[in-house]
Design a protein around this motif. Structure first.
Motif, PDB file in Angstrom:
ATOM      1  N   GLU A 184       0.780  -3.830  -9.787  1.00 59.33           N
ATOM      2  CA  GLU A 184      -0.583  -4.355  -9.901  1.00 59.33           C
ATOM      3  C   GLU A 184      -0.568  -5.821 -10.327  1.00 59.33           C
ATOM      4  O   GLU A 184      -1.292  -6.662  -9.770  1.00 59.33           O
ATOM      5  CB  GLU A 184      -1.368  -3.523 -10.919  1.00 59.33           C
ATOM      6  CG  GLU A 184      -2.771  -4.026 -11.214  1.00 59.33           C
ATOM      7  CD  GLU A 184      -3.705  -3.899 -10.018  1.00 59.33           C
ATOM      8  OE1 GLU A 184      -4.694  -4.656  -9.957  1.00 59.33           O
ATOM      9  OE2 GLU A 184      -3.433  -3.050  -9.132  1.00 59.33           O
ATOM     10  N   LEU A 213      -5.621  -1.720   7.615  1.00 54.62           N
ATOM     11  CA  LEU A 213      -5.410  -1.550   6.178  1.00 54.62           C
ATOM     12  C   LEU A 213      -6.468  -2.278   5.350  1.00 54.62           C
ATOM     13  O   LEU A 213      -6.369  -2.306   4.124  1.00 54.62           O
ATOM     14  CB  LEU A 213      -4.019  -2.067   5.788  1.00 54.62           C
ATOM     15  CG  LEU A 213      -2.838  -1.347   6.458  1.00 54.62           C
ATOM     16  CD1 LEU A 213      -1.533  -2.030   6.105  1.00 54.62           C
ATOM     17  CD2 LEU A 213      -2.797   0.113   6.033  1.00 54.62           C
ATOM     18  N   LYS A 246       3.917   1.109 -11.700  1.00 56.91           N
ATOM     19  CA  LYS A 246       2.539   0.954 -11.229  1.00 56.91           C
ATOM     20  C   LYS A 246       1.902  -0.312 -11.783  1.00 56.91           C
ATOM     21  O   LYS A 246       1.230  -1.060 -11.056  1.00 56.91           O
ATOM     22  CB  LYS A 246       1.727   2.187 -11.635  1.00 56.91           C
ATOM     23  CG  LYS A 246       0.351   2.253 -11.016  1.00 56.91           C
ATOM     24  CD  LYS A 246      -0.329   3.562 -11.381  1.00 56.91           C
ATOM     25  CE  LYS A 246      -1.706   3.656 -10.729  1.00 56.91           C
ATOM     26  NZ  LYS A 246      -1.615   3.693  -9.262  1.00 56.91           N
ATOM     27  N   ASP A 262       2.015   7.056  -6.980  1.00 53.34           N
ATOM     28  CA  ASP A 262       1.049   8.089  -7.373  1.00 53.34           C
ATOM     29  C   ASP A 262       1.586   9.489  -7.081  1.00 53.34           C
ATOM     30  O   ASP A 262       1.392  10.420  -7.879  1.00 53.34           O
ATOM     31  CB  ASP A 262      -0.279   7.868  -6.649  1.00 53.34           C
ATOM     32  CG  ASP A 262      -0.972   6.582  -7.085  1.00 53.34           C
ATOM     33  OD1 ASP A 262      -0.697   6.118  -8.210  1.00 53.34           O
ATOM     34  OD2 ASP A 262      -1.772   6.036  -6.289  1.00 53.34           O
ATOM     35  N   MET A 263       2.273   9.648  -5.976  1.00 54.59           N
ATOM     36  CA  MET A 263       2.819  10.963  -5.621  1.00 54.59           C
ATOM     37  C   MET A 263       3.991  11.347  -6.514  1.00 54.59           C
ATOM     38  O   MET A 263       4.221  12.532  -6.784  1.00 54.59           O
ATOM     39  CB  MET A 263       3.270  10.945  -4.151  1.00 54.59           C
ATOM     40  CG  MET A 263       2.143  10.734  -3.158  1.00 54.59           C
ATOM     41  SD  MET A 263       2.745  10.444  -1.475  1.00 54.59           S
ATOM     42  CE  MET A 263       3.597  11.984  -1.158  1.00 54.59           C
ATOM     43  N   ASN A 302       2.475   1.746  -3.556  1.00 57.97           N
ATOM     44  CA  ASN A 302       1.476   2.205  -4.532  1.00 57.97           C
ATOM     45  C   ASN A 302       1.150   3.681  -4.329  1.00 57.97           C
ATOM     46  O   ASN A 302       1.026   4.447  -5.304  1.00 57.97           O
ATOM     47  CB  ASN A 302       0.204   1.366  -4.421  1.00 57.97           C
ATOM     48  CG  ASN A 302       0.360  -0.012  -5.043  1.00 57.97           C
ATOM     49  OD1 ASN A 302       1.129  -0.191  -5.978  1.00 57.97           O
ATOM     50  ND2 ASN A 302      -0.368  -0.984  -4.520  1.00 57.97           N
ATOM     51  N   ARG A 303       1.018   4.079  -3.084  1.00 57.46           N
ATOM     52  CA  ARG A 303       0.737   5.492  -2.790  1.00 57.46           C
ATOM     53  C   ARG A 303       1.907   6.387  -3.189  1.00 57.46           C
ATOM     54  O   ARG A 303       1.721   7.473  -3.736  1.00 57.46           O
ATOM     55  CB  ARG A 303       0.447   5.640  -1.291  1.00 57.46           C
ATOM     56  CG  ARG A 303       0.237   7.062  -0.814  1.00 57.46           C
ATOM     57  CD  ARG A 303      -0.897   7.732  -1.529  1.00 57.46           C
ATOM     58  NE  ARG A 303      -1.109   9.088  -1.063  1.00 57.46           N
ATOM     59  CZ  ARG A 303      -1.757  10.021  -1.747  1.00 57.46           C
ATOM     60  NH1 ARG A 303      -2.266   9.736  -2.951  1.00 57.46           N
ATOM     61  NH2 ARG A 303      -1.910  11.225  -1.243  1.00 57.46           N
ATOM     62  N   LYS A 304       3.132   5.900  -2.952  1.00 54.59           N
ATOM     63  CA  LYS A 304       4.308   6.691  -3.297  1.00 54.59           C
ATOM     64  C   LYS A 304       4.445   6.856  -4.804  1.00 54.59           C
ATOM     65  O   LYS A 304       4.828   7.927  -5.290  1.00 54.59           O
ATOM     66  CB  LYS A 304       5.557   5.996  -2.728  1.00 54.59           C
ATOM     67  CG  LYS A 304       6.832   6.813  -2.865  1.00 54.59           C
ATOM     68  CD  LYS A 304       6.750   8.118  -2.085  1.00 54.59           C
ATOM     69  CE  LYS A 304       8.039   8.921  -2.188  1.00 54.59           C
ATOM     70  NZ  LYS A 304       7.925  10.228  -1.503  1.00 54.59           N
ATOM     71  N   HIS A 351       0.833  -1.210   0.000  1.00 57.11           N
ATOM     72  CA  HIS A 351       0.000   0.000   0.000  1.00 57.11           C
ATOM     73  C   HIS A 351       0.866   1.260   0.000  1.00 57.11           C
ATOM     74  O   HIS A 351       0.554   2.240  -0.713  1.00 57.11           O
ATOM     75  CB  HIS A 351      -0.921  -0.001   1.221  1.00 57.11           C
ATOM     76  CG  HIS A 351      -2.052  -0.980   1.137  1.00 57.11           C
ATOM     77  ND1 HIS A 351      -3.076  -0.854   0.220  1.00 57.11           N
ATOM     78  CD2 HIS A 351      -2.325  -2.106   1.852  1.00 57.11           C
ATOM     79  CE1 HIS A 351      -3.933  -1.852   0.378  1.00 57.11           C
ATOM     80  NE2 HIS A 351      -3.494  -2.631   1.367  1.00 57.11           N
ATOM     81  N   ILE A 352       1.954   1.238   0.757  1.00 57.43           N
ATOM     82  CA  ILE A 352       2.815   2.422   0.816  1.00 57.43           C
ATOM     83  C   ILE A 352       3.480   2.684  -0.533  1.00 57.43           C
ATOM     84  O   ILE A 352       3.535   3.838  -1.004  1.00 57.43           O
ATOM     85  CB  ILE A 352       3.881   2.230   1.922  1.00 57.43           C
ATOM     86  CG1 ILE A 352       3.208   2.251   3.296  1.00 57.43           C
ATOM     87  CG2 ILE A 352       4.953   3.310   1.842  1.00 57.43           C
ATOM     88  CD1 ILE A 352       4.152   1.877   4.434  1.00 57.43           C
ATOM     89  N   SER A 387      -0.995  -7.825  -6.636  1.00 54.37           N
ATOM     90  CA  SER A 387      -2.428  -7.757  -6.319  1.00 54.37           C
ATOM     91  C   SER A 387      -2.908  -9.044  -5.658  1.00 54.37           C
ATOM     92  O   SER A 387      -3.742  -9.026  -4.731  1.00 54.37           O
ATOM     93  CB  SER A 387      -3.236  -7.477  -7.588  1.00 54.37           C
ATOM     94  OG  SER A 387      -2.994  -8.493  -8.559  1.00 54.37           O
TER      95      SER A 387
END
Length: 786
Positions: free
Chosen positions: A598, A624, A594, A577-578, A573-575, A570-571, A602
């Motif tokens: 996935e 989470l 990305k 996007d940023m 994937n979020r990073k 999760h971390i 996943s």
């Protein structure tokens, strides 16, 4: 012979002047009779409170404080306590001082030394001892011989000079300051090394005074370093835990036999050195090592290389293997997890490794204060993957049977980065886990290859680093520019193209040295120049790869758990996007990252092994998960606890009186409708079935309602505290939390220079190599206690 006894008597008088008269009479009577002392006479000396006779040799005594053995004399005759007294003052001085203050009288080792006597006193003592033959000398301090040099006795009576000359055969030297006789060497090979060492150890003040008054005595200067070393050694031997006193061997010039405690200890350390440094046994034949050992311990003889190859290393392997098995048997719930992989050397040799991982809360063999994560290398063996893939499975099964099944332990998860091994293990109903580090390597490598600009940038960076490494002028210029711009004075890093982490470190170092690299490239006329836009792209690549490098480093820690995998996914994937808003020129690379996350990760988000590990990690629990996922995980966990309860109830042991909880007769007797008590078994069973789900659900609810712990906490510490509150839940937790998420800890074994060098040597060098690797890894893990 009479003269010899006279000299010995004169010297003994100076040493035992303050000793009890009874002890002197005891020794005199013993000398006359030639029989051993009685128990009553022997223990008249206060020193016997600290020694007892050796069961194997009555001429030796054993210290009760350090269990070291000391000689009382030669050939069972002329027995005394001088050596024992000297040992007590050297090694157990505090005990002697304390007992002397309470009334016991252990005399000092050297009192009224002969050098302090006036000449008339010296000859008076000599004449007195001529008339008395009742005081035998101590074999530990006095020999049969005295030195031929009589210049210092020029004014002494002629008959005394004659006595001295009669007892000489050139082999021993008598100390003027204490009643010790020291060997000068073997016949035809005399020297003064032992004499000088004795002076520096026993009489350092004499040497200092002599050096201050006689500048012409240059022979002492070569011993300055030895003096300092001996001073340190003397301090160390004051401790009762040190090795036994070797002064008797030093003064007599004797060699230790192979069973001597000091010799055994040094041989053991040399064998450990061969294993820890992966050195061939032929190293023990090297002149340098032998000269060093001769200097440090002259009485020790280093065994031959064949002894280490055929005896020392194999014996150490068997002992360490037994200790590792003892550690394994302390695994919580008997659950042991594994990591296995195939490593290929530069000479295309392939090695199969198997490492065990487990958790231990209470241990009788591990030191206090250690964490609960345990591991050990079980096997390293050479294989041929082209022909022996079926044999790999057989070999793993054999290792599991010999280490796990035969010891009553349980096989947990097997973490691997090899797809072939994973497939045939799953076919054999083994629970496998994909290595997190290996999956990250695949994801990042695909992303780097997806963007041409990044590949070109890496090519330029490699050429710059290679030129700097090859050019002495470029190195000097880089160092100069680092000082000018006040940059860290670090060397550039040359990457390994197949390992993306080394490429990341190379780019990160170049960005750190940007100012110096630009100026150096111009002044050294480099063809490769990095433009401003390329510097921006390089910085963006570093920013994109940094989170993945941190994640891999975090998961390679020995305390990492399966429960950290889902949070890191999760971390990351979020990073990603940023990073689309924080970087420039690497959009294709970010899209590839990305997509790869996935595709490859996943399924992990919904894998029960990882979801349960995350929920049972008190740092995350269900935070989470969505509400639906959290509820489903909770219900699954409750069902797992119910199964665990029922299993433990079936295997419940008998009560202390040998009876089970329910009488056997009630089970075997036919049902009787008129007997109301026959329904008791049904009622008991129904009550237990109703209580177990409630207790399982209650334990899970209580656990989930507690606050989430900080990221720095170790989940095994938490479950060690809760194992009595929720015993069944703690057993399920350790099954998941105790498994590592990556094979990296085992893989680091082959990344060290010593292992790479050893495994890439010709085949004859590799004798015992698998055993040496086993010892190299496991000796530190068992704290060298075997």
């Amino acid at each position: 012979m009479c003269a010899k006894n006279d000299i010995s008597g004169m010297l003994s008088s100076s040493h035992s002047n303050n000793n009890n008269g009874e002890d002197v009479m005891d020794r005199g009577s013993e000398h006359l009779s030639g029989t051993p002392k009685s128990a009553s006479s022997r223990r008249r000396s206060a020193v016997w409170k600290h020694f007892y006779l050796s069961p194997a040799d009555s001429s030796k005594a054993v210290c009760i404080h350090c269990m070291n053995e000391f000689s009382r004399g030669k050939n069972g005759k002329d027995l005394g306590t001088s050596c024992l007294i000297r040992h007590m003052w050297r090694a157990h001085k505090d005990i002697v001082i304390e007992e002397n203050g309470q009334g016991s009288n252990i005399p000092p080792p050297y009192t009224n030394s002969p050098s302090l006597l006036s000449r008339p006193q010296l000859f008076d003592s000599l004449d007195i001892k001529k008339e008395s033959h009742l005081s035998p000398y101590s074999p530990d301090t006095i020999s049969d011989e005295v030195p031929p040099n009589t210049d210092q006795y020029m004014d002494v009576k002629e008959d005394s000079d004659e006595i001295l000359n009669l007892s000489v055969d050139q082999l021993k030297a008598l100390c003027r300051y204490c009643p010790c006789v020291i060997s000068r060497g073997k016949r035809g090979d005399f020297g003064t090394s032992c004499l000088m060492r004795h002076l520096m150890r026993r009489h350092p003040d004499v040497l200092k005074n002599q050096k201050g008054t006689d500048d012409n005595n240059s022979s002492l200067h070569q011993y300055d370093t030895l003096n300092a070393i001996d001073a340190v050694s003397a301090k160390e031997t004051d401790s009762p835990a040190k090795l036994m006193d070797t002064s008797v061997y030093e003064e007599n010039g004797e060699r230790f036999d192979e069973f001597h405690p000091v010799a055994k200890r040094i041989t053991k350390l040399v064998a450990e050195m061969l294993a820890l440094d992966l050195q061939p046994s032929a190293v023990v034949e090297n002149e340098g090592l032998n000269r060093l050992l001769e200097y440090l311990q002259p009485q020790y003889s280093l065994p031959s290389s064949s002894f280490f190859t055929s005896t020392a290393i194999p014996d150490m392997y068997e002992k360490v293997k037994e200790v590792v098995l003892t550690h394994l048997k302390e695994a919580e719930s008997g659950m042991v997890h594994f990591t296995t992989s195939i490593w290929v050397s530069s000479q295309t040799r392939e090695y199969l490794t198997l490492t065990a991982h487990w958790a231990t809360y209470e241990s009788s063999v591990r030191p206090q204060g250690q964490d609960f994560h345990c591991s050990a290398l079980l096997s390293v063996s050479q294989i041929d993957c082209d022909h022996d893939m079926l044999n790999i499975q057989k070999q793993l099964e054999y290792l599991w049977d010999s280490w796990i099944t035969s010891s009553g332990l349980k096989k947990g998860f097997t973490v691997t980065d090899n797809e072939t091994i994973r497939n045939f293990l799953e076919e054999s109903d083994h629970v496998t886990v994909q290595c997190f580090g290996h999956t990250m390597d695949l994801i990042v490598s695909e992303a780097i290859k997806s963007q041409r600009m990044v590949q070109n940038l890496l090519s330029i960076a490699r050429k710059i680093c290679e030129r700097v490494h090859r050019s002495a002028k470029a190195k000097e210029k880089l160092a100069e520019l680092q000082r000018v711009h006040q940059l860290p004075e670090n060397q550039l890093i040359q990457d390994v193209p197949s390992k993306w982490r080394t490429s990341f470190f190379m780019l990160e170092r170049l960005v750190e040295q940007k100012k110096a690299i630009d100026e150096m490239s111009i002044e050294c006329n480099f063809r490769e120049m990095i433009s401003c836009d390329q510097w921006e792209v390089m910085q963006s690549v570093c920013n994109a790869l940094k989170p993945f490098e941190v994640a891999c480093r975090e998961m390679s820690n020995r305390t990492a758990t399966l429960g950290q995998v889902i949070p890191l996914i999760h971390i990351l994937n979020r990073k990603i996007d940023m990073l689309f808003d924080e970087t420039m020129g690497i959009d294709n690379m970010l899209k590839s990252l990305k997509d790869a996350m996935e595709n490859r990760m996943s399924s992990t988000l919904h894998d029960p092994k990882f979801t349960w590990a995350t929920m049972l990690d008190p740092r995350y629990k269900t935070s989470l998960f969505s509400e639906e996922e959290a509820e489903q995980c909770k219900q699954n966990l409750i069902q797992e606890l119910e199964v665990s309860f029922s299993t433990s109830a079936e295997t419940e042991p008998l009560l202390y009186n040998g009876c089970s909880e329910a009488p056997v007769s009630s089970k075997n007797s036919p049902p009787n409708k008129d007997n109301l008590w026959s329904l008791m078994d049904d009622i008991r069973h129904k009550i237990k079935q109703e209580e177990k789900p409630k207790s399982s659900e209650l334990a899970v609810l209580e656990y989930l309602e507690e606050d989430i712990l900080d990221q720095s906490c170790d989940p095994l510490d938490y479950w060690n505290l809760k194992k009595f509150l929720w015993p069944e839940l703690a057993k399920v937790a350790v099954r998941y939390v105790g498994c590592p998420p990556s094979i990296v800890p085992a893989e680091t074994l082959f990344s060290t220079a010593s292992v790479n060098c050893a495994l890439n040597q010709p085949r004859p060098f590799l004798e015992n190599m698998e055993g040496l690797l086993f010892l190299k890894v496991n000796l530190p893990l068992i704290y060298y206690q075997y």
